[in-house]
Structure formats: C-alpha cells, structure tokens
Design a protein around this motif. Sequence first.
Motif, PDB file in Angstrom:
ATOM      1  N   LYS A  61      46.242  52.284  34.582  1.00  0.00           N
ATOM      2  CA  LYS A  61      47.170  53.172  35.298  1.00  0.00           C
ATOM      3  C   LYS A  61      46.624  53.499  36.687  1.00  0.00           C
ATOM      4  CE  LYS A  61      49.990  54.014  31.785  1.00  0.00           C
ATOM      5  NZ  LYS A  61      51.338  53.561  31.762  1.00  0.00           N
ATOM      6  N   TYR A  62      45.316  53.448  36.832  1.00  0.00           N
ATOM      7  CA  TYR A  62      44.641  53.618  38.116  1.00  0.00           C
ATOM      8  C   TYR A  62      43.322  52.876  38.024  1.00  0.00           C
ATOM      9  CZ  TYR A  62      42.337  57.261  35.414  1.00  0.00           C
ATOM     10  OH  TYR A  62      41.668  57.946  34.436  1.00  0.00           O
ATOM     11  N   GLU A  63      42.771  52.534  39.169  1.00  0.00           N
ATOM     12  CA  GLU A  63      41.581  51.695  39.172  1.00  0.00           C
ATOM     13  C   GLU A  63      40.804  51.951  40.457  1.00  0.00           C
ATOM     14  OE1 GLU A  63      39.173  49.096  37.287  1.00  0.00           O
ATOM     15  OE2 GLU A  63      41.163  49.459  36.495  1.00  0.00           O
ATOM     16  N   GLY A  64      39.495  52.177  40.341  1.00  0.00           N
ATOM     17  CA  GLY A  64      38.644  52.218  41.519  1.00  0.00           C
ATOM     18  C   GLY A  64      38.356  50.770  41.904  1.00  0.00           C
ATOM     19  N   PHE A  65      37.280  50.536  42.614  1.00  0.00           N
ATOM     20  CA  PHE A  65      36.927  49.155  42.915  1.00  0.00           C
ATOM     21  C   PHE A  65      36.620  48.474  41.587  1.00  0.00           C
ATOM     22  CE2 PHE A  65      34.226  45.613  44.040  1.00  0.00           C
ATOM     23  CZ  PHE A  65      34.952  45.053  45.080  1.00  0.00           C
ATOM     24  N   SER A  66      37.389  47.484  41.228  1.00  0.00           N
ATOM     25  CA  SER A  66      37.356  46.928  39.884  1.00  0.00           C
ATOM     26  C   SER A  66      36.288  45.854  39.694  1.00  0.00           C
ATOM     27  CB  SER A  66      38.718  46.341  39.528  1.00  0.00           C
ATOM     28  OG  SER A  66      38.666  45.761  38.248  1.00  0.00           O
ATOM     29  N   LEU A  67      35.257  46.209  38.939  1.00  0.00           N
ATOM     30  CA  LEU A  67      34.241  45.219  38.594  1.00  0.00           C
ATOM     31  C   LEU A  67      34.822  44.166  37.647  1.00  0.00           C
ATOM     32  CD1 LEU A  67      31.047  47.419  38.221  1.00  0.00           C
ATOM     33  CD2 LEU A  67      31.768  46.021  40.153  1.00  0.00           C
ATOM     34  N   ALA A  68      35.804  44.558  36.835  1.00  0.00           N
ATOM     35  CA  ALA A  68      36.426  43.585  35.924  1.00  0.00           C
ATOM     36  C   ALA A  68      37.098  42.469  36.717  1.00  0.00           C
ATOM     37  CB  ALA A  68      37.426  44.271  35.008  1.00  0.00           C
ATOM     38  N   ILE A  69      37.758  42.806  37.808  1.00  0.00           N
ATOM     39  CA  ILE A  69      38.372  41.773  38.649  1.00  0.00           C
ATOM     40  C   ILE A  69      37.285  40.883  39.239  1.00  0.00           C
ATOM     41  CG2 ILE A  69      39.698  41.310  40.758  1.00  0.00           C
ATOM     42  CD1 ILE A  69      41.321  43.852  40.176  1.00  0.00           C
ATOM     43  N   CYS A  70      36.234  41.498  39.745  1.00  0.00           N
ATOM     44  CA  CYS A  70      35.136  40.716  40.335  1.00  0.00           C
ATOM     45  C   CYS A  70      34.484  39.806  39.295  1.00  0.00           C
ATOM     46  CB  CYS A  70      34.096  41.641  40.954  1.00  0.00           C
ATOM     47  SG  CYS A  70      34.696  42.530  42.403  1.00  0.00           S
ATOM     48  N   PHE A  82      48.481  45.294  37.215  1.00  0.00           N
ATOM     49  CA  PHE A  82      49.397  46.271  37.794  1.00  0.00           C
ATOM     50  C   PHE A  82      48.877  46.600  39.189  1.00  0.00           C
ATOM     51  CE2 PHE A  82      50.467  47.734  33.299  1.00  0.00           C
ATOM     52  CZ  PHE A  82      51.733  47.164  33.324  1.00  0.00           C
ATOM     53  N   ASP A  83      49.771  46.722  40.146  1.00  0.00           N
ATOM     54  CA  ASP A  83      49.411  47.002  41.538  1.00  0.00           C
ATOM     55  C   ASP A  83      49.264  48.511  41.718  1.00  0.00           C
ATOM     56  OD1 ASP A  83      48.858  46.756  44.199  1.00  0.00           O
ATOM     57  OD2 ASP A  83      50.903  46.231  44.792  1.00  0.00           O
ATOM     58  N   VAL A  84      48.240  49.055  41.084  1.00  0.00           N
ATOM     59  CA  VAL A  84      47.994  50.491  41.136  1.00  0.00           C
ATOM     60  C   VAL A  84      47.058  50.812  42.283  1.00  0.00           C
ATOM     61  CG1 VAL A  84      48.410  50.834  38.673  1.00  0.00           C
ATOM     62  CG2 VAL A  84      46.103  50.283  39.455  1.00  0.00           C
ATOM     63  N   LYS A  85      46.969  52.110  42.604  1.00  0.00           N
ATOM     64  CA  LYS A  85      46.065  52.516  43.675  1.00  0.00           C
ATOM     65  C   LYS A  85      44.663  52.144  43.317  1.00  0.00           C
ATOM     66  CE  LYS A  85      48.603  56.237  45.761  1.00  0.00           C
ATOM     67  NZ  LYS A  85      48.677  57.647  46.056  1.00  0.00           N
ATOM     68  N   TYR A  86      44.022  51.739  43.996  1.00  0.00           N
ATOM     69  CA  TYR A  86      42.960  51.554  44.890  1.00  0.00           C
ATOM     70  C   TYR A  86      42.474  50.127  44.970  1.00  0.00           C
ATOM     71  CZ  TYR A  86      43.362  56.505  45.388  1.00  0.00           C
ATOM     72  OH  TYR A  86      43.848  57.744  45.588  1.00  0.00           O
ATOM     73  N   SER A  87      42.199  49.417  43.973  1.00  0.00           N
ATOM     74  CA  SER A  87      41.590  48.137  44.306  1.00  0.00           C
ATOM     75  C   SER A  87      42.329  46.870  43.960  1.00  0.00           C
ATOM     76  CB  SER A  87      40.174  48.063  43.751  1.00  0.00           C
ATOM     77  OG  SER A  87      40.130  47.462  42.502  1.00  0.00           O
ATOM     78  N   PRO A  88      43.225  46.815  43.013  1.00  0.00           N
ATOM     79  CA  PRO A  88      43.774  45.493  42.675  1.00  0.00           C
ATOM     80  C   PRO A  88      44.316  44.708  43.865  1.00  0.00           C
ATOM     81  CG  PRO A  88      44.331  47.016  40.943  1.00  0.00           C
ATOM     82  CD  PRO A  88      43.690  47.833  42.049  1.00  0.00           C
ATOM     83  N   SER A  89      45.115  45.350  44.712  1.00  0.00           N
ATOM     84  CA  SER A  89      45.699  44.594  45.836  1.00  0.00           C
ATOM     85  C   SER A  89      44.680  44.317  46.943  1.00  0.00           C
ATOM     86  CB  SER A  89      46.918  45.311  46.414  1.00  0.00           C
ATOM     87  OG  SER A  89      46.549  46.555  46.956  1.00  0.00           O
ATOM     88  N   ASP A  90      43.530  44.992  46.912  1.00  0.00           N
ATOM     89  CA  ASP A  90      42.466  44.663  47.867  1.00  0.00           C
ATOM     90  C   ASP A  90      41.792  43.349  47.494  1.00  0.00           C
ATOM     91  OD1 ASP A  90      42.884  46.982  49.340  1.00  0.00           O
ATOM     92  OD2 ASP A  90      41.388  48.118  48.202  1.00  0.00           O
ATOM     93  N   LEU A  91      41.769  43.046  46.208  1.00  0.00           N
ATOM     94  CA  LEU A  91      41.103  41.835  45.725  1.00  0.00           C
ATOM     95  C   LEU A  91      42.080  40.718  45.386  1.00  0.00           C
ATOM     96  CD1 LEU A  91      38.540  43.621  43.412  1.00  0.00           C
ATOM     97  CD2 LEU A  91      37.986  42.311  45.461  1.00  0.00           C
ATOM     98  N   ILE A  92      43.199  41.076  44.777  1.00  0.00           N
ATOM     99  CA  ILE A  92      44.161  40.069  44.321  1.00  0.00           C
ATOM    100  C   ILE A  92      45.167  39.791  45.428  1.00  0.00           C
ATOM    101  CG2 ILE A  92      45.959  39.506  42.639  1.00  0.00           C
ATOM    102  CD1 ILE A  92      44.521  41.520  40.734  1.00  0.00           C
ATOM    103  N   LYS A  93      45.203  38.554  45.849  1.00  0.00           N
ATOM    104  CA  LYS A  93      46.209  38.105  46.819  1.00  0.00           C
ATOM    105  C   LYS A  93      47.264  37.343  46.024  1.00  0.00           C
ATOM    106  CE  LYS A  93      43.630  39.900  49.880  1.00  0.00           C
ATOM    107  NZ  LYS A  93      43.695  41.342  49.782  1.00  0.00           N
TER     108      LYS A  93
END
Length: 155
Positions: A61-70, A82-93
């Motif tokens: 539902k919310y995410e800081g800088f996501s280590l799981a994505i990294c 989900f394009d939630v606030k803070y990091s998914p759209s910073d990492l996922i293009k």
Amino acid sequence: MEIVKKSRPDVVLNIYGSGPDYEQYQYLINELQLDNVHLKGYVENPAPYYQSALATLLTSKYEGFSLAICESFSCATPVISFDVKYSPSDLIKEHETGLLVEPDNIDMLAEKMIYLYDNPEKAIEYGLKAKQLMDTEYSEERLVERWEGVFDRAK
C-alpha cells in the motif's frame, strides 16, 4: 490470482516471507480454492527464487526505497508493482524494467500478470534492463561516488 487462474490456470504464485497474517492468508487461499498459490515462508537466500520467477509482484500500500525491487532487479527479474508513493516508479520504468499498476486496481494487476505470462520474452527483456540498471546506477562504485559527492558538498 482468482482472476488470473480463470484464464491461465498454470500460473503459480509463491509468496515468500513471514508475518502475523499467515493464517488469514492461508484461509483465503483455501476459501478461494487457489491451489496455485503457495505460502513459502521466510527464506535465507531469496536470489534463487527471484531468478526462477517470471516476475516479482509488489503489492504494498506504501513503500519506501524498495530493497525487494533492487533484489529482484539484481537477479534480472522484472517487477510488477502498485504505483504507490515513494519508490516503485523511481525504479520501475514501464515496459522497460517492469510494469506499474494503479494502486489497488486488482483487475489491472491481473492483466499485467497475464501479459507477462503470455509474453515471457518481454519478462526476459525487462529483467535484463533491470539488471543493467542495478549494475550501473546502483553499483557499489556508483553508490560510493554519490556518498563522496555528499561529503564533498558538506565541507
């Protein structure tokens, strides 16, 4: 997964990690008869699981800088999030390193899961680009450079 299973019964969702809602999730899996969803619990080294997956799902539902994505990207595995606030759209293009979904839009999440299942070559392409992103922008050398820049500006 209930939506996905209707048209793609071969899709399997393995959920890794632990938490206080395990019994609630297991009940829901049983209630919906989702024999293609498995609660795997905590694993010491997630890399082999990322590497064997078509994609990683991030449904926070919310995410800081996501280590799981990294972690997923480092294993050349794209992420659907989900394009939630803070990091998914910073990492996922979108359509480069993964896929973004409107928050809480379960139908769109299912569509994107089906899209990658039907187009595994896209999952491979996105995963390779994701790994390249980690190897360049988030490499140890690049992070050291950034920290040195912070310290230089602080002088």
